[in-house]
Design an enzyme around this catalytic site. Structure first.
Site, PDB file in Angstrom:
ATOM      1  N   CYS A  43      25.949   5.470   1.660  1.00  0.00           N
ATOM      2  CA  CYS A  43      26.168   5.385   3.104  1.00  0.00           C
ATOM      3  C   CYS A  43      25.487   4.126   3.637  1.00  0.00           C
ATOM      4  O   CYS A  43      24.295   3.907   3.389  1.00  0.00           O
ATOM      5  CB  CYS A  43      25.594   6.617   3.788  1.00  0.00           C
ATOM      6  SG  CYS A  43      25.684   6.540   5.594  1.00  0.00           S
ATOM      7  N   CYS A  73      22.507   5.305   6.147  1.00  0.00           N
ATOM      8  CA  CYS A  73      21.249   5.950   5.744  1.00  0.00           C
ATOM      9  C   CYS A  73      20.927   5.827   4.264  1.00  0.00           C
ATOM     10  O   CYS A  73      19.876   6.295   3.827  1.00  0.00           O
ATOM     11  CB  CYS A  73      21.275   7.426   6.141  1.00  0.00           C
ATOM     12  SG  CYS A  73      22.343   8.436   5.089  1.00  0.00           S
ATOM     13  N   CYS A 130      29.093  11.389   6.750  1.00  0.00           N
ATOM     14  CA  CYS A 130      27.919  11.488   5.890  1.00  0.00           C
ATOM     15  C   CYS A 130      27.159  12.755   6.265  1.00  0.00           C
ATOM     16  O   CYS A 130      26.859  12.988   7.435  1.00  0.00           O
ATOM     17  CB  CYS A 130      27.031  10.265   6.096  1.00  0.00           C
ATOM     18  SG  CYS A 130      25.443  10.388   5.236  1.00  0.00           S
ATOM     19  N   CYS A 161      39.823   8.649   2.034  1.00  0.00           N
ATOM     20  CA  CYS A 161      40.193   7.308   2.484  1.00  0.00           C
ATOM     21  C   CYS A 161      39.025   6.799   3.339  1.00  0.00           C
ATOM     22  O   CYS A 161      38.836   7.258   4.467  1.00  0.00           O
ATOM     23  CB  CYS A 161      41.480   7.429   3.294  1.00  0.00           C
ATOM     24  SG  CYS A 161      42.148   5.866   3.835  1.00  0.00           S
TER      25      CYS A 161
HETATM   26 FE    FE Z   1      24.499   8.452   6.118  1.00  0.00          FE
END
Ligand code: FE
Length: 132
Positions: free
Chosen positions: A49, A52, A97, A120
């Protein structure tokens, strides 16, 4: 991976992220198709991600969908959460996320085996960490 959620204010995200990443991760944006260098990333490693650093997808699940966005047939365990997105006159399943809530992309039921799912994902929402 840690289950601890990461919560930041809008101004903190705006300060931390580039404009492109902020627009995708925090404003449900979509990058133009075919623009992410990660479309062409074929090395072994993990996709993290960009908000984060959580590990989200493994290179072994990445495939060429032809859509113009990095595509995967499965996320890493407990890495993402999904919600129903009814924007733009469509009903789609949004992928976020699980740790920071950042918008990643959508999942569609037209992927390859073994899951039949197509995650996607905006490349702007990801960082790639090659296997060392
Ligand atoms: Fe994240």
């Amino acid at each position: 991976m840690t289950k601890e959620k990461i919560v930041k204010s809008d101004s903190e995200w705006r300060e931390q992220l580039s404009a492109d990443r902020y627009r995708v991760l925090r404003q449900h944006g979509t990058e133009p198709a075919g623009t992410s260098p990660l479309n062409y990333e074929k090395r072994s490693g993990e996709f993290l991600c960009a908000g984060c650093g959580a590990e989200l997808f493994e290179s072994g699940t990445k495939y060429e969908s032809g859509s113009g966005w990095p595509s995967f047939y499965a996320p890493m365990p407990d890495a993402v959460a999904t919600t129903t997105d009814t924007s733009h006159g469509m009903v789609r399943t949004e992928v976020n996320c699980a740790r920071c809530g950042g918008h990643l992309g959508h999942v569609f039921p037209d992927g390859p085996r073994p899951t039949g799912e197509r995650y996607c994902i905006n490349g702007a929402a990801l960082d790639f960490k090659p296997k060392s």
